[in-house]
Design an enzyme around this catalytic site. Structure first.
Site, PDB file in Angstrom:
ATOM      1  N   PHE A  47     -15.834  44.840 -18.557  1.00 49.92           N
ATOM      2  CA  PHE A  47     -15.526  43.988 -17.405  1.00 49.92           C
ATOM      3  C   PHE A  47     -14.779  44.730 -16.300  1.00 49.92           C
ATOM      4  O   PHE A  47     -14.343  44.120 -15.331  1.00 49.92           O
ATOM      5  CB  PHE A  47     -14.691  42.777 -17.845  1.00 49.92           C
ATOM      6  CG  PHE A  47     -15.468  41.780 -18.655  1.00 49.92           C
ATOM      7  CD1 PHE A  47     -16.439  40.976 -18.061  1.00 49.92           C
ATOM      8  CD2 PHE A  47     -15.253  41.640 -20.013  1.00 49.92           C
ATOM      9  CE1 PHE A  47     -17.176  40.058 -18.801  1.00 49.92           C
ATOM     10  CE2 PHE A  47     -15.978  40.726 -20.773  1.00 49.92           C
ATOM     11  CZ  PHE A  47     -16.938  39.930 -20.160  1.00 49.92           C
ATOM     12  N   LEU A  48     -14.580  46.040 -16.451  1.00 48.29           N
ATOM     13  CA  LEU A  48     -13.775  46.714 -15.417  1.00 48.29           C
ATOM     14  C   LEU A  48     -14.550  46.814 -14.101  1.00 48.29           C
ATOM     15  O   LEU A  48     -15.774  46.850 -14.079  1.00 48.29           O
ATOM     16  CB  LEU A  48     -13.282  48.079 -15.888  1.00 48.29           C
ATOM     17  CG  LEU A  48     -14.243  49.143 -16.375  1.00 48.29           C
ATOM     18  CD1 LEU A  48     -14.888  49.863 -15.219  1.00 48.29           C
ATOM     19  CD2 LEU A  48     -13.475  50.133 -17.249  1.00 48.29           C
ATOM     20  N   ALA A  49     -13.786  46.832 -13.008  1.00 52.93           N
ATOM     21  CA  ALA A  49     -14.393  46.937 -11.679  1.00 52.93           C
ATOM     22  C   ALA A  49     -14.080  48.318 -11.110  1.00 52.93           C
ATOM     23  O   ALA A  49     -13.057  48.927 -11.454  1.00 52.93           O
ATOM     24  CB  ALA A  49     -13.848  45.844 -10.757  1.00 52.93           C
ATOM     25  N   ALA A 108     -20.484  35.940 -16.178  1.00 53.56           N
ATOM     26  CA  ALA A 108     -19.256  36.244 -15.415  1.00 53.56           C
ATOM     27  C   ALA A 108     -19.618  36.872 -14.068  1.00 53.56           C
ATOM     28  O   ALA A 108     -19.102  36.466 -13.018  1.00 53.56           O
ATOM     29  CB  ALA A 108     -18.350  37.177 -16.225  1.00 53.56           C
ATOM     30  N   LEU A 112     -19.026  35.302 -10.289  1.00 50.52           N
ATOM     31  CA  LEU A 112     -18.271  36.026  -9.255  1.00 50.52           C
ATOM     32  C   LEU A 112     -19.113  36.146  -7.979  1.00 50.52           C
ATOM     33  O   LEU A 112     -18.641  35.881  -6.868  1.00 50.52           O
ATOM     34  CB  LEU A 112     -17.879  37.417  -9.763  1.00 50.52           C
ATOM     35  CG  LEU A 112     -16.790  37.453 -10.836  1.00 50.52           C
ATOM     36  CD1 LEU A 112     -16.672  38.855 -11.449  1.00 50.52           C
ATOM     37  CD2 LEU A 112     -15.441  37.032 -10.244  1.00 50.52           C
ATOM     38  N   CYS A 161     -23.992  46.118  -9.887  1.00 52.26           N
ATOM     39  CA  CYS A 161     -24.026  45.120 -10.962  1.00 52.26           C
ATOM     40  C   CYS A 161     -24.473  43.731 -10.548  1.00 52.26           C
ATOM     41  O   CYS A 161     -25.332  43.133 -11.200  1.00 52.26           O
ATOM     42  CB  CYS A 161     -22.645  45.017 -11.584  1.00 52.26           C
ATOM     43  SG  CYS A 161     -22.117  46.595 -12.224  1.00 52.26           S
TER      44      CYS A 161
HETATM   45  C1  UGA Z   1     -18.063  43.863 -10.761  1.00 52.47           C
HETATM   46  C2  UGA Z   1     -17.150  42.872 -11.501  1.00 52.47           C
HETATM   47  O1  UGA Z   1     -16.074  42.466 -10.648  1.00 52.47           O
HETATM   48  C3  UGA Z   1     -16.571  43.508 -12.776  1.00 52.47           C
HETATM   49  O2  UGA Z   1     -15.805  42.555 -13.488  1.00 52.47           O
HETATM   50  C4  UGA Z   1     -17.742  43.983 -13.643  1.00 52.47           C
HETATM   51  O3  UGA Z   1     -17.266  44.615 -14.827  1.00 52.47           O
HETATM   52  C5  UGA Z   1     -18.570  44.980 -12.842  1.00 52.47           C
HETATM   53  O4  UGA Z   1     -19.082  44.337 -11.664  1.00 52.47           O
HETATM   54  C6  UGA Z   1     -19.714  45.434 -13.710  1.00 52.47           C
HETATM   55  O5  UGA Z   1     -20.543  44.593 -14.105  1.00 52.47           O
HETATM   56  O6  UGA Z   1     -19.766  46.634 -14.067  1.00 52.47           O
HETATM   57  P1  UGA Z   1     -17.667  45.920  -9.083  1.00 52.47           P
HETATM   58  O7  UGA Z   1     -19.151  45.836  -8.847  1.00 52.47           O
HETATM   59  O8  UGA Z   1     -17.076  47.243  -9.366  1.00 52.47           O
HETATM   60  O9  UGA Z   1     -17.266  44.954 -10.318  1.00 52.47           O
HETATM   61  O10 UGA Z   1     -16.933  45.369  -7.777  1.00 52.47           O
HETATM   62  P2  UGA Z   1     -16.331  43.979  -7.271  1.00 52.47           P
HETATM   63  O11 UGA Z   1     -14.899  44.167  -6.997  1.00 52.47           O
HETATM   64  O12 UGA Z   1     -16.700  42.867  -8.162  1.00 52.47           O
HETATM   65  O13 UGA Z   1     -17.061  43.799  -5.858  1.00 52.47           O
HETATM   66  C7  UGA Z   1     -18.469  43.583  -5.757  1.00 52.47           C
HETATM   67  C8  UGA Z   1     -18.863  43.331  -4.313  1.00 52.47           C
HETATM   68  O14 UGA Z   1     -18.392  42.046  -3.865  1.00 52.47           O
HETATM   69  C9  UGA Z   1     -18.303  44.339  -3.316  1.00 52.47           C
HETATM   70  O15 UGA Z   1     -19.300  44.683  -2.378  1.00 52.47           O
HETATM   71  C10 UGA Z   1     -17.166  43.595  -2.650  1.00 52.47           C
HETATM   72  O16 UGA Z   1     -16.881  44.072  -1.369  1.00 52.47           O
HETATM   73  C11 UGA Z   1     -17.722  42.191  -2.617  1.00 52.47           C
HETATM   74  N1  UGA Z   1     -16.690  41.146  -2.499  1.00 52.47           N
HETATM   75  C12 UGA Z   1     -15.750  40.994  -3.487  1.00 52.47           C
HETATM   76  C13 UGA Z   1     -16.694  40.288  -1.405  1.00 52.47           C
HETATM   77  O17 UGA Z   1     -17.549  40.416  -0.502  1.00 52.47           O
HETATM   78  N2  UGA Z   1     -15.741  39.309  -1.314  1.00 52.47           N
HETATM   79  C14 UGA Z   1     -14.801  39.133  -2.290  1.00 52.47           C
HETATM   80  O18 UGA Z   1     -13.961  38.200  -2.159  1.00 52.47           O
HETATM   81  C15 UGA Z   1     -14.807  39.993  -3.383  1.00 52.47           C
END
Ligand code: UGA
Length: 369
Positions: A47-49, A108, A112, A161
């Site tokens: 689940f890490l980001a 999950a 998100l 992801c």
């Molecule tokens: C995501 C999940 O958050 C992790 O929990 C998961 O483990 C991971 O995918 C995975 O499956 O490996 P990640 O892709 O690294 O992590 O990044 P996020 O922080 O989730 O952001 C994803 C996208 O959503 C980014 O482009 C970010 O800018 C965007 N975002 C995020 C928004 O546009 N608004 C927000 O409020 C939050």
């Protein structure tokens, strides 16, 4: 390979995000080649980001371990739980059956991404009505049942992801004869694509209905701050949209290099999933794209600036200096809501921020080209 080299019983832990029932496939392969060895397959989704990987590892919201509901399966789950129990409180270690663990990971990520598409859908309505999406998100997020996180409107979500996992979910739904459920989740991706298209249309319509031959500075290319990862970054679609109208792009990202940007812009959708030597480079994009090493070089003589990643350094740039060196009227399109719009307007910029009340200039130009 595991079956070939194993000489004693083994627990195989699946950590990658995989299609539901992959554990079952692994189990079948191993047991058919087992030579009397017992293999237990566990699903332990990650689940890490990106950008917060180490904090997420040390202090996870939860650890999920799925296994068979047999005595041997339960023993394997307990063995892995004991490893995590060295640093994770036991009440945060959730044990389930294999399919629940595999599906929970997809669910999950889908939830998100759905939050982002929900707030982004609201951002379009905010622009149409004069509401401010940050205020709406703040008010909505104060409800403890909803919560404040992951409600930042943006040009769209990216990363390797979210889209992949939702498409995976959609595929499973379709295979299981659930088209209504599949369509429900597909809509999360459609809104994300719509948001990127909407952003490009705003730019083009604001700049007198064409960006042909105009220099546009792109600040930020990574899919989010604190990473150099560009997989599925919204910057790719936005840049391609602008290149399609023959804009000249000057791109700066603190962590993404020129080769990567050129490759991304020459690539077809999903080609990033192939090995580097199979990814095409196109001479056409190279001519229209210039990659530079700071925001001031990118914005010099530009007609417009687009902020596509929320890098902290973009909050503290000398925008007066940028304005002085740009063509007029000088436009800023903030795809991450990082700039102080009031300060920028006082300098003289025409500012567009996602989901915020529009400048008179933008009101007069329809969002749909
Ligand atoms: C995501 C999940 O958050 C992790 O929990 C998961 O483990 C991971 O995918 C995975 O499956 O490996 P990640 O892709 O690294 O992590 O990044 P996020 O922080 O989730 O952001 C994803 C996208 O959503 C980014 O482009 C970010 O800018 C965007 N975002 C995020 C928004 O546009 N608004 C927000 O409020 C939050």
């Amino acid at each position: 390979m595991i079956a070939d080299v194993s000489k004693s019983n083994k627990i195989v832990v699946e950590k990658s995000t995989v299609p539901v029932k992959t554990a079952e496939a692994i189990e079948k392969i191993l047991t058919h080649n087992s030579k009397g060895i017992d293999f237990q397959i566990l699903s332990n989704p990650e689940f890490l980001a990106e950008g917060t990987a180490i904090q997420d590892l040390f202090n996870p919201d939860r650890v999920l371990i799925g296994g068979r509901e047999t005595p041997a399966g339960q023993k394997a789950i307990a063995a892995l739980r004991d490893v995590y129990a060295h640093w994770v409180p036991v009440d945060r270690i959730i044990c389930s059956n294999l399919w629940s663990a595999e599906l929970s990971k997809l669910a999950a990520n889908a939830f998100l991404a759905q939050r982002i598409s929900s707030v982004n859908a609201m951002s379009a309505l905010c622009e149409a009505t004069g509401a401010d999406v940050s205020q709406v998100a703040h008010a909505v997020g104060k409800d403890t049942r909803i919560g404040p996180k992951f409600l930042n409107a943006s040009v769209g979500f990216g990363g390797s992801c979210f889209q992949k996992d939702i498409l995976n979910l959609v595929y499973i739904c379709e295979c299981n004869g659930l088209p209504e459920v599949a369509n429900y989740w597909k809509q999360v991706i459609k809104i994300n694509d719509y948001q990127k298209t909407r952003f490009v249309n705003r730019i083009v319509s604001s700049m007198f209905n064409t960006v042909s031959g105009k220099k546009i500075a792109i600040l930020g290319f990574a899919f989010k701050k604190d990473t150099g990862d560009t997989r599925e970054t919204p910057a790719i679609d936005v840049c391609k949209g602008l290149l399609g109208d023959k804009a000249l792009l000057s791109i700066y990202d603190p962590q993404v290099n020129e080769e990567q940007i050129q490759r991304d812009l020459a690539m077809k959708k999903f080609d990033w999933d192939h090995p580097v030597h199979l990814q095409p480079m196109s001479p056409t994009s190279i001519k229209q794209v210039n990659v530079v090493w700071d925001a001031y070089a990118a914005t010099k003589d530009a007609h417009g600036v687009c902020i596509l990643t929320e890098w902290d350094e973009f909050k503290t740039l000398d925008y007066q200096r940028i304005y002085d060196n740009m063509r007029k009227p000088a436009f800023i399109f903030d795809g991450r809501n990082v700039v102080d719009e009031a300060k920028l307007r006082a300098i003289g910029f025409i500012v567009y921020s996602i989901g915020k009340p529009l400048d008179q200039w933008l009101k007069d130009m329809p969002a749909v080209a």
